[in-house]
Design a protein around this motif. Sequence first.
Motif, PDB file in Angstrom:
ATOM      1  N   HIS A  92       0.835  -1.197   0.000  1.00 29.01           N
ATOM      2  CA  HIS A  92       0.000   0.000   0.000  1.00 29.01           C
ATOM      3  C   HIS A  92       0.874   1.253   0.000  1.00 29.01           C
ATOM      4  CE1 HIS A  92      -2.659  -3.131   1.741  1.00 29.01           C
ATOM      5  NE2 HIS A  92      -3.611  -2.492   1.063  1.00 29.01           N
ATOM      6  N   LEU A  93       0.307   2.321  -0.529  1.00 29.91           N
ATOM      7  CA  LEU A  93       0.937   3.635  -0.467  1.00 29.91           C
ATOM      8  C   LEU A  93      -0.074   4.610   0.117  1.00 29.91           C
ATOM      9  CD1 LEU A  93       3.542   5.266  -1.328  1.00 29.91           C
ATOM     10  CD2 LEU A  93       2.166   6.062  -3.273  1.00 29.91           C
ATOM     11  N   ALA A  94       0.328   5.290   1.167  1.00 30.83           N
ATOM     12  CA  ALA A  94      -0.514   6.322   1.769  1.00 30.83           C
ATOM     13  C   ALA A  94      -0.137   7.671   1.179  1.00 30.83           C
ATOM     14  CB  ALA A  94      -0.336   6.337   3.284  1.00 30.83           C
ATOM     15  N   THR A  95      -1.144   8.478   0.862  1.00 30.59           N
ATOM     16  CA  THR A  95      -0.918   9.822   0.337  1.00 30.59           C
ATOM     17  C   THR A  95      -1.725  10.819   1.156  1.00 30.59           C
ATOM     18  OG1 THR A  95      -2.717   9.646  -1.301  1.00 30.59           O
ATOM     19  CG2 THR A  95      -0.514   8.964  -1.995  1.00 30.59           C
ATOM     20  N   GLY A  96      -1.114  11.950   1.433  1.00 32.62           N
ATOM     21  CA  GLY A  96      -1.796  13.047   2.110  1.00 32.62           C
ATOM     22  C   GLY A  96      -1.797  14.256   1.204  1.00 32.62           C
ATOM     23  N   ALA A  97      -2.946  14.915   1.109  1.00 33.06           N
ATOM     24  CA  ALA A  97      -3.088  15.983   0.124  1.00 33.06           C
ATOM     25  C   ALA A  97      -3.748  17.214   0.730  1.00 33.06           C
ATOM     26  CB  ALA A  97      -3.890  15.482  -1.085  1.00 33.06           C
ATOM     27  N   ASP A 151      -4.141   0.657  -2.830  1.00 32.89           N
ATOM     28  CA  ASP A 151      -3.664  -0.682  -3.143  1.00 32.89           C
ATOM     29  C   ASP A 151      -2.828  -0.570  -4.419  1.00 32.89           C
ATOM     30  OD1 ASP A 151      -3.909  -3.343  -4.729  1.00 32.89           O
ATOM     31  OD2 ASP A 151      -4.480  -3.911  -2.701  1.00 32.89           O
ATOM     32  N   ILE A 152      -1.535  -0.796  -4.290  1.00 31.85           N
ATOM     33  CA  ILE A 152      -0.634  -0.533  -5.412  1.00 31.85           C
ATOM     34  C   ILE A 152      -0.905  -1.478  -6.579  1.00 31.85           C
ATOM     35  CG2 ILE A 152       1.782  -0.509  -6.127  1.00 31.85           C
ATOM     36  CD1 ILE A 152       2.502   0.358  -3.297  1.00 31.85           C
ATOM     37  N   ARG A 153      -1.190  -2.720  -6.284  1.00 35.79           N
ATOM     38  CA  ARG A 153      -1.388  -3.697  -7.361  1.00 35.79           C
ATOM     39  C   ARG A 153      -2.574  -3.325  -8.243  1.00 35.79           C
ATOM     40  NH1 ARG A 153      -0.081  -9.415  -7.983  1.00 35.79           N
ATOM     41  NH2 ARG A 153       1.184  -9.099  -6.132  1.00 35.79           N
ATOM     42  N   SER A 154      -3.696  -2.967  -7.616  1.00 35.07           N
ATOM     43  CA  SER A 154      -4.905  -2.645  -8.382  1.00 35.07           C
ATOM     44  C   SER A 154      -5.018  -1.158  -8.692  1.00 35.07           C
ATOM     45  CB  SER A 154      -6.152  -3.088  -7.616  1.00 35.07           C
ATOM     46  OG  SER A 154      -6.268  -2.383  -6.381  1.00 35.07           O
ATOM     47  N   GLN A 155      -4.153  -0.335  -8.090  1.00 37.17           N
ATOM     48  CA  GLN A 155      -4.157   1.106  -8.273  1.00 37.17           C
ATOM     49  C   GLN A 155      -5.511   1.718  -7.909  1.00 37.17           C
ATOM     50  OE1 GLN A 155      -2.392   2.443 -11.982  1.00 37.17           O
ATOM     51  NE2 GLN A 155      -1.045   0.664 -12.089  1.00 37.17           N
ATOM     52  N   THR A 156      -6.074   1.222  -6.821  1.00 38.81           N
ATOM     53  CA  THR A 156      -7.358   1.716  -6.324  1.00 38.81           C
ATOM     54  C   THR A 156      -7.215   2.111  -4.853  1.00 38.81           C
ATOM     55  OG1 THR A 156      -8.066  -0.530  -5.725  1.00 38.81           O
ATOM     56  CG2 THR A 156      -8.686   0.288  -7.922  1.00 38.81           C
TER      57      THR A 156
END
Length: 644
Positions: free
Chosen positions: A401-406, A415-420
Amino acid sequence: MSNIYSHRQLVPGGGAGSNRVNELIDALKQEFDNLQQEAAMYKMQRDDLEHKVQQQTDEVNLIRQGLYDLQATQKNMKVQYDNEIRALQRDMDPQRIHHSSSSHAAPPPSHPQPPPPTIGQGQNNIFGAIMSGGGGGNQVLVAPPQMMDQPPPGGQSGHPGGYPGPNGPPQSVPQSGGSSAQSPYLNGSGPAPLSQQQHGPKRQRMEDGPPQNMGLPPNSQQPPSSLYNSNGMPPQGPPGQQSLSQGGYMNVGQSSKPVSKMPKPMNSISQIPQNISEGPQSSGVPPTGPLSSAQSGLGDMDPENVPAQLKKEGSDWFAIFNPKVQRVLDVELFHTLDHNSVVCCVKFSGDGKYLATGCNRIAQIYDVHNGQKICVLDDTSVDKTGDLYIRSVCFSPDGKHLATGAEDKQIRIWDIRSQTISKLFPGHEQDIYSLDFSRDGRFIVSGSGDKTARVWDMVSGELLYKLAIDEPSQKDAGVTSVAISPDALYVAAGSLDKIVRVWDTRTGILLERLEGHKDSVYSVAFSPDGKTLVSGSLDKTLKLWDMSHCGRNNSSQKNQAKTTLNGHKDFVLSVAVSPDGRWVVSGSKDRGVQFWDPITAQTQFMLQGHKNSVISVALSPTGKLFATGSGDCRARLWRYYDEM
């Protein structure tokens, strides 16, 4: 019988009546003909009007289509123009620098970098003013910035036509620190290119292809501390502090130029530049009291006058090594990753194989080995109006997983694999500037401009603790950076009120208030053993804090910084620690990256490899690589290794 069938012959009579009927019929016929003629005339007029309306409609459609074509042509021309400007800028930078050096005159004004767009909305947006390059009437704070360092020609702020920021038109502000008599090559300016005869065969550019040996050298043993000497470089000016105010940031100006080529370094030190003042000699043993390094002076050294053995250069970067300490490291460019906007953050995955970057609206993941982009994470459900910068990215420990803060106050777990998006953590009331996972991946911490750090459960999505800065005396206390200790027991947060705070993750209780910085704290990072906390500030310094007895200090005594690192010429925007704890790395608005020895408080080298502020630095947890993200719309991967 003949009388019965005999009839009287009818004789036509009444001639006057018959004539009257004929006249009436003729009159009706004439009236009908008249009406028929009028109808034909009206029909002709109607057809003529319809023809004119159709002509006008066709003309309007042609005009509309022409406008559409002009708009599309203008858009294409603008894109082509921007691309040509960037290409011309890259081509002309070395020529300008060469001309400046050969004439011994001040460097000509460079083409402005494409100005980063204004980020955020409203007076509570702590990045707004610095993004627009202006500040309105009030002086304002700065959080991890993407500022336009290079003013356009003619002294105009913003981009052509004037780029209004949230606080009004940009206004110029005096540069912080430094001296007006500095070399034109300081803080990013390079010297004139040297001829091939001067520096020998040119080094192979890393951009031309990966090196033949892709293996990274193993971690080497730390050299004896007796090899390090202190360096007493006097400060070049006042600290350049900015006053605090609510909602915004101080405009920061800078007139720096990109670097050019320098001689290939040698392996032995034979000369020390005369402009480096001698400082007290270090015994190599950390003193019992707080340690403070004098300014290393690397930012003040003119690269053109630095001996070959004290510098290393590439096609558009150079490094200067500290002449006051033994050179034990070398550095080289590994990959350049171009982006379409300011690169706000960089972060390696736990296995060191991937690098994530955050920019406008998207997070991207690159393969560290070959520099190829393998994933783009874009939330298409978000309104596309305006900008939405990804301020922080962080891989989960398992790399799934990648967490992003905006800036939209949302934490997205991808979810990196599914890009969702697999999870969404709402709740913050201002932009999110920093994220960090615990080592076991059980929880994640976020820091926001709403003066809180929040601890979230990764499994349930529940908010575990809201760590608020609710001190009435601290009005401007937005959290700019958070870090979790390696044992996951503590959360450290740097904020705009110059204070670093440390909480207990098990109870949410505040344990430490680390005071000592003279301006806002932008970045914090724990050492691998968790016993030291590093902080970087707008006061141009880094401080090292003792965390071995966190929360157990005498309440009457403040936890003083055990070491202060001086040497940057401008704001320190990002700090990191190498996985072996041997080096502290910092990125600054002076466009430089410095490697520091935390034992001697001396810098090993200063790297200039960007044309704008170095906003983010990160070190690979598995190999001797580090990454930098900058306002010049580039992320770069570098290799550092032991000097042979």
